[in-house]
Scaffold this motif. Structure first.
Motif, PDB file in Angstrom:
ATOM      1  N   PHE A 153       0.868  -1.169   0.000  1.00 39.20           N
ATOM      2  CA  PHE A 153       0.000   0.000   0.000  1.00 39.20           C
ATOM      3  C   PHE A 153       0.910   1.226   0.000  1.00 39.20           C
ATOM      4  O   PHE A 153       1.855   1.294   0.794  1.00 39.20           O
ATOM      5  CB  PHE A 153      -0.891   0.024   1.244  1.00 39.20           C
ATOM      6  CG  PHE A 153      -1.854  -1.119   1.331  1.00 39.20           C
ATOM      7  CD1 PHE A 153      -3.168  -0.968   0.922  1.00 39.20           C
ATOM      8  CD2 PHE A 153      -1.451  -2.349   1.818  1.00 39.20           C
ATOM      9  CE1 PHE A 153      -4.068  -2.024   1.003  1.00 39.20           C
ATOM     10  CE2 PHE A 153      -2.326  -3.411   1.900  1.00 39.20           C
ATOM     11  CZ  PHE A 153      -3.642  -3.250   1.494  1.00 39.20           C
ATOM     12  N   LEU A 180      -2.143   6.252   4.713  1.00 38.14           N
ATOM     13  CA  LEU A 180      -2.010   4.968   5.388  1.00 38.14           C
ATOM     14  C   LEU A 180      -2.430   5.105   6.848  1.00 38.14           C
ATOM     15  O   LEU A 180      -2.205   6.151   7.472  1.00 38.14           O
ATOM     16  CB  LEU A 180      -0.562   4.484   5.324  1.00 38.14           C
ATOM     17  CG  LEU A 180      -0.043   4.154   3.923  1.00 38.14           C
ATOM     18  CD1 LEU A 180       1.451   3.881   3.957  1.00 38.14           C
ATOM     19  CD2 LEU A 180      -0.779   2.958   3.346  1.00 38.14           C
ATOM     20  N   LEU A 222      -4.118  -2.804   8.032  1.00 36.84           N
ATOM     21  CA  LEU A 222      -4.198  -3.138   6.606  1.00 36.84           C
ATOM     22  C   LEU A 222      -4.537  -4.613   6.419  1.00 36.84           C
ATOM     23  O   LEU A 222      -5.321  -4.977   5.538  1.00 36.84           O
ATOM     24  CB  LEU A 222      -2.878  -2.798   5.919  1.00 36.84           C
ATOM     25  CG  LEU A 222      -2.524  -1.303   5.855  1.00 36.84           C
ATOM     26  CD1 LEU A 222      -1.095  -1.126   5.350  1.00 36.84           C
ATOM     27  CD2 LEU A 222      -3.510  -0.562   4.956  1.00 36.84           C
TER      28      LEU A 222
END
Length: 555
Positions: A498, A535, A548
């Motif tokens: 990510f 994030l 995540l």
């Protein structure tokens, strides 16, 4: 804690096997010389249409050892081996011992950044590599400066007569400028033996690199004692003999390939079948031609063989003893593969730091399945081995409770190369804190539940997220990056990243995947990259990989 000796119930699974193994050889070199004495004219290696006898392997390693010494290699020095599953691997390994030193085993998928780190960290003074790897990777690394003084090269095709286009398309034989041809060294060998060396059981035989809590690869110091003990473990645990033929399905630079293929072949005086690198159709043909009886490989390799489409009736009937390590086996997969191979695939468990097995399912016994989790047991502790299941304070947890596996035994390495702090943390008092968590049931069977840290296990290869993130941060458009493992039907896990982008910068997911692919070994680079606005983080700014992973599970 549990040991083989302390658990009488093990006798019903492995009747007649001793609870304690007595070492037969002080060093791996002694073990090899015993093979030459006992079976000089027997094929040690079969490589496509070519073969090398134990006497031939002895002469070839003599030649390289002599040349190493002539080039300044001395006792305690390291030879880096950067090849595929090629006969040159065994020649280099044994030659390093004959010259009084050790080998540094390097993944042939490693790119320049990774190779440079391993050469610098190990201080290798010589390098043995394939000509194309030298041309594509090593030449540039050595030009930047390193401890390597001498480089030997060998063609991927040397030692066999069938140039299989599935593996060698576009590969030609040549000796790059500035290198010494290993083939010429062997061909010009005058029969002289290298001078006697004084190796001890506690000398380092190989350095195998593994990742740890810092994310930097660490050189596990695999000693001669470690290697010879676990070679004996495989022989006694499974009941292998000199009549067996070993299929080299695992990469030889990996601890499984090193011990379960190379060392067991030398100990048994058995033929080792190798074929450069794993290609399912090629290996099906090798099995058909050479009729191997034993192997250890990742479960994904077995799946690939089963699904290759090239197998004919009877191709797998020679395989009597099959083991799998590196990644968990789902019970349904084990059942399906047994129907195809005609033999049960036994679990075996260990780490680089345990020189392959610390646990195994006794040969001929079916591993139990945990009723609650559905997990297949990884086995019971092997000979001379103590395994505790501990909490974060190092206290043993009750039977059935989950904790970290902590392993002691003659297969555990004494430490990491030039890293005393990491050694003290991970192997306090000689007991390896594996970082793997699981539990032991009332019968002494062990079950692996999860990894303690964030390590990703892709087809049996361990991938440290921080290393992938560091590469991503090298892209000019990246602001932040986080890497996790996500489920993959074939690999078990695969790498996903990510990323968020810097203001005003652009990049596509495909571009970023290619950026990583060019800089990392194939099993490490992320197969998918998701570009996000931001994030998830803690209040202190630490990126939350756990969040995540939870988001991926919820999809």
């Amino acid at each position: 804690m549990t040991t083989y000796a302390d658990r009488p119930w093990l006798a019903r699974y492995a009747p007649g096997q001793p609870s304690d193994l007595i070492p037969e050889f002080d060093t791996a070199l002694d073990l090899f010389r015993s093979a030459v004495d006992a079976a000089a004219d027997k094929p040690a290696i079969k490589y496509f249409d070519g073969e090398l006898t134990f006497a031939g392997l002895d002469a070839a390693s003599d030649a390289l050892a002599n040349r190493l010494v002539a080039e300044g290699f001395s006792a305690g020095d390291r030879l880096a081996i950067y090849v595929q599953n090629n006969p040159a691997f065994l020649v280099g390994l044994i030659a390093s011992w004959k010259a009084g030193g050790a080998s540094v085993l390097i993944n042939p998928m490693n790119k320049a950044r990774e190779l440079k780190y391993l050469l610098d960290d190990s201080g290798a003074v010589a390098l043995l590599t394939l000509d194309e790897l030298y041309d594509e990777v090593a030449r540039g690394v050595l030009a930047e400066g390193s401890s390597v003084r001498t480089t030997f090269t060998v063609s991927a095709l040397d030692g066999q007569s069938r140039d299989d286009a599935r593996l060698f398309d576009g590969v030609t034989r040549f000796t790059p400028d500035g290198t010494i041809s290993l083939v010429e060294v062997i061909e010009n060998h005058d029969g002289t033996r290298p001078s006697a060396v004084n190796l001890s059981p506690d000398d380092v035989a190989v350095l195998t690199y593994t990742s740890g809590t810092t994310g930097q690869p660490k050189g596990a110091m695999n000693t001669h004692r470690n290697l010879t003990f676990n070679a004996q473990t495989y022989r006694e645990w499974i009941g292998l003999t000199s009549d067996d033929v070993v299929l080299g399905i695992a990469p030889l630079f990996h601890i499984t390939g090193l011990v379960a293929h190379v060392m067991i072949s030398l100990l048994l005086h058995a033929t080792l079948v190798i074929a450069h690198r794993f290609h399912p159709a090629v290996f099906v043909e090798a099995i058909r031609e050479h009729r191997p009886t034993f192997t250890v490989g990742a479960i994904t390799a077995y799946i690939a063989l089963a699904d290759s489409g090239g197998a004919q009736d009877g191709d797998f009937t020679s395989l009597r003893a099959l083991y799998s390590g590196g990644a968990p086996i789902a019970p349904a997969v084990a059942d399906r593969l047994e129907g195809i191979f005609g033999a049960y695939i036994h679990n075996i468990y260990g780490l680089t730091e345990t020189n392959s097995p610390s646990h195994g399912v006794p040969f001929g016994v079916r591993a139990p399945v945990d009723a609650e989790s559905g997990a297949l047991s990884v086995g019971v502790p092997v000979f001379n081995t103590v395994v505790r299941v501990i909490d974060d304070e190092g206290n043993e947890v009750p039977i059935g409770d989950v904790g970290e596996f902590a392993t002691s035994g003659p297969q555990v390495v004494p430490g990491y190369w030039n890293k005393p702090e990491a050694t003290a943390t991970s192997i306090p008092g000689g007991e390896l804190r594996t970082g793997d968590v699981g539990f032991m049931d009332a019968d002494g069977w062990f079950y692996l539940v999860d990894r303690k840290k964030d390590m990703i296990n892709a087809s049996g290869y361990k991938v440290w997220p921080r290393e992938v993130e560091d590469v991503l941060y090298g892209h000019p458009a990246i602001a932040e990056a986080a890497v996790i493992g996500v489920p993959d039907e074939y690999r078990g896990e695969t790498v996903k990243a990510f990323v968020s982008l810097q203001p005003g910068k652009t990049a596509t997911a495909d571009e970023l995947v290619e950026f990583c692919r060019e800089r990392m070994a194939a099993y490490k680079y992320p197969r998918t990259i998701e570009i996000v606005e931001a994030l998830p983080k803690t209040t202190t700014g630490k990126i939350l990989r756990r969040t995540l992973r939870d988001q991926e599970v919820a999809k």
